[in-house]
Design an enzyme around this catalytic site. Structure first.
Site, PDB file in Angstrom:
ATOM      1  N   ASN A   1      50.611  38.389  48.955  1.00 35.82           N
ATOM      2  CA  ASN A   1      50.903  37.334  47.881  1.00 35.82           C
ATOM      3  C   ASN A   1      52.194  38.074  47.309  1.00 35.82           C
ATOM      4  O   ASN A   1      52.133  38.993  46.650  1.00 35.82           O
ATOM      5  CB  ASN A   1      49.742  37.445  46.898  1.00 35.82           C
ATOM      6  CG  ASN A   1      50.089  36.662  45.412  1.00 35.82           C
ATOM      7  OD1 ASN A   1      50.731  35.934  45.474  1.00 35.82           O
ATOM      8  ND2 ASN A   1      49.055  36.735  44.551  1.00 35.82           N
TER       9      ASN A   1
ATOM     10  N   SER B   1      46.154  46.903  44.800  1.00 34.95           N
ATOM     11  CA  SER B   1      46.689  48.063  45.098  1.00 34.95           C
ATOM     12  C   SER B   1      46.293  48.527  46.755  1.00 34.95           C
ATOM     13  O   SER B   1      46.244  49.763  46.885  1.00 34.95           O
ATOM     14  CB  SER B   1      46.496  49.298  44.084  1.00 34.95           C
ATOM     15  OG  SER B   1      46.953  49.078  42.895  1.00 34.95           O
TER      16      SER B   1
ATOM     17  N   HIS C   1      43.429  33.288  41.241  1.00 35.15           N
ATOM     18  CA  HIS C   1      44.059  34.599  41.097  1.00 35.15           C
ATOM     19  C   HIS C   1      43.825  34.778  39.515  1.00 35.15           C
ATOM     20  O   HIS C   1      44.013  34.069  38.387  1.00 35.15           O
ATOM     21  CB  HIS C   1      45.573  34.542  41.354  1.00 35.15           C
ATOM     22  CG  HIS C   1      45.930  35.983  41.587  1.00 35.15           C
ATOM     23  ND1 HIS C   1      46.218  36.868  40.249  1.00 35.15           N
ATOM     24  CD2 HIS C   1      46.044  36.930  42.699  1.00 35.15           C
ATOM     25  CE1 HIS C   1      46.675  37.968  40.993  1.00 35.15           C
ATOM     26  NE2 HIS C   1      46.526  37.971  42.135  1.00 35.15           N
TER      27      HIS C   1
ATOM     28  N   GLU D   1      39.198  40.915  43.709  1.00 37.61           N
ATOM     29  CA  GLU D   1      40.276  41.510  43.296  1.00 37.61           C
ATOM     30  C   GLU D   1      39.880  41.984  41.835  1.00 37.61           C
ATOM     31  O   GLU D   1      40.024  41.227  40.702  1.00 37.61           O
ATOM     32  CB  GLU D   1      41.375  40.594  43.112  1.00 37.61           C
ATOM     33  CG  GLU D   1      42.067  40.066  44.501  1.00 37.61           C
ATOM     34  CD  GLU D   1      43.547  39.684  44.214  1.00 37.61           C
ATOM     35  OE1 GLU D   1      44.211  40.425  45.092  1.00 37.61           O
ATOM     36  OE2 GLU D   1      44.051  39.127  43.371  1.00 37.61           O
TER      37      GLU D   1
ATOM     38  N   GLU E   1      45.660  36.272  37.655  1.00 39.13           N
ATOM     39  CA  GLU E   1      46.812  36.039  36.625  1.00 39.13           C
ATOM     40  C   GLU E   1      46.987  34.704  36.208  1.00 39.13           C
ATOM     41  O   GLU E   1      47.409  34.263  35.054  1.00 39.13           O
ATOM     42  CB  GLU E   1      48.185  36.444  37.423  1.00 39.13           C
ATOM     43  CG  GLU E   1      48.414  37.908  37.656  1.00 39.13           C
ATOM     44  CD  GLU E   1      49.007  38.357  38.918  1.00 39.13           C
ATOM     45  OE1 GLU E   1      49.796  37.814  39.646  1.00 39.13           O
ATOM     46  OE2 GLU E   1      48.844  39.727  39.182  1.00 39.13           O
TER      47      GLU E   1
ATOM     48  N   GLY F   1      48.072  45.925  40.785  1.00 38.10           N
ATOM     49  CA  GLY F   1      49.390  46.208  40.183  1.00 38.10           C
ATOM     50  C   GLY F   1      49.397  47.557  39.639  1.00 38.10           C
ATOM     51  O   GLY F   1      50.352  47.875  38.842  1.00 38.10           O
TER      52      GLY F   1
ATOM     53  N   LYS G   1      53.641  36.692  44.916  1.00 47.03           N
ATOM     54  CA  LYS G   1      53.797  36.154  43.348  1.00 47.03           C
ATOM     55  C   LYS G   1      55.171  35.615  43.097  1.00 47.03           C
ATOM     56  O   LYS G   1      55.678  34.870  44.145  1.00 47.03           O
ATOM     57  CB  LYS G   1      53.429  37.555  42.651  1.00 47.03           C
ATOM     58  CG  LYS G   1      52.308  37.994  42.882  1.00 47.03           C
ATOM     59  CD  LYS G   1      51.582  39.147  41.962  1.00 47.03           C
ATOM     60  CE  LYS G   1      50.295  39.406  42.604  1.00 47.03           C
ATOM     61  NZ  LYS G   1      49.670  40.442  41.710  1.00 47.03           N
TER      62      LYS G   1
END
Ligand code: 13P
Length: 245
Positions: A8, A208, A91, A163, A93, A169, A10
């Site tokens: 991904n 991660s 996701h 996730e 985010e 991250g 992003k």
């Protein structure tokens, strides 16, 4: 089934970076594990052109509508028309910054799959939810809301990505045991909801994932692959995740 690694990207990389990535990646990729790339929509055509044919390309989000007056949206039908394979949906985010909810994502999942694409549906808890002991019940709600009333035929084109938000991250990975516990829970929800498919659905771990922790994560019984941010940006790292050191 082979393990699957989805990169991904992003909102990273420019067109030059995309070309550099595939120059290195294509040379060494051996198809030991499946590799898919979710690029920015604007880069999709160059990813499609530059990638080796065994890599599949997709997007990180799309519209729940097929066409019409939806300024700025990307149609799943247009993605299919451009030879796209999949879309990441929900996701964390997108949930955090764009107000997406599991209930709202239900319609996107349906449209994406009906258009012949694979939906990669993301679920996961925040740190405070984990600390409050809510992880398993929250994941269950996210799965039920996202998958409620989906036709059984759709489930062959569904992937679930677990996730944990606190691992994205941050460099903090869920331990293999923590990840396996949630994956087994997801597998049992899927199996009781959809007996014919639950055992076959790929469940990916994200948060991660790096070359130095990927093997122990992928060794877990219910971890069928990884959804990878940072470590998918460099060809060398992504090759290592794909088993091509
Ligand atoms: P990192 O691998 O950078 O933690 O990102 C995970 C992720 O969000 C993949 O969708």
């Amino acid at each position: 089934m082979k393990k699957l690694l989805i990169g991904n990207w992003k909102m990273n990389k420019n067109s030059h970076d995309v070309a550099e990535f595939f120059k290195s990646f294509n040379e060494k990729y051996t198809v030991k594990r499946d590799a898919w790339i979710a690029a920015q929509a604007i880069h999709f055509p160059i990813v499609e052109e530059l990638k080796t044919p065994s890599v599949k390309a997709g997007l990180q989000n799309c519209s729940e509508h097929i066409e019409g007056a939806y300024t700025g949206e990307v149609s799943p039908r247009s993605l299919k028309d451009m030879n796209g394979h999949f879309v990441i949906l929900g996701h964390s985010e997108r949930r955090q910054f764009f107000g997406e909810t599991s209930r709202g994502l239900n319609a996107k999942i349906r449209t994406v799959i009906n258009e012949g694409l694979v939906a990669v549906y993301c679920v996961g808890e925040t740190l405070s939810e984990r600390e409050a002991g809510l992880t398993l019940s929250l994941i269950e709600d996210q799965i039920h809301q996202g998958l409620n009333d989906q036709s059984k035929a759709n489930l062959e084109n569904l992937i679930i990505a677990y996730e944990p938000v606190w691992a994205i991250g941050t460099g903090k990975t869920a331990t293999p045991d923590q990840a396996q516990e949630v994956h087994a829970h997801i597998r049992s929800i899927l199996t009781s909801k959809f007996p014919a498919f639950g055992g076959k659905t790929r469940i990916l771990y994200g948060g991660s994932v790096k070359p130095d922790n990927v093997e122990e994560l992928l060794a877990q019984k219910d971890i069928d692959g990884g959804l990878v941010g940072g470590a998918s940006l460099k060809a060398k790292d992504f090759l290592a995740l794909c088993g091509d050191k």
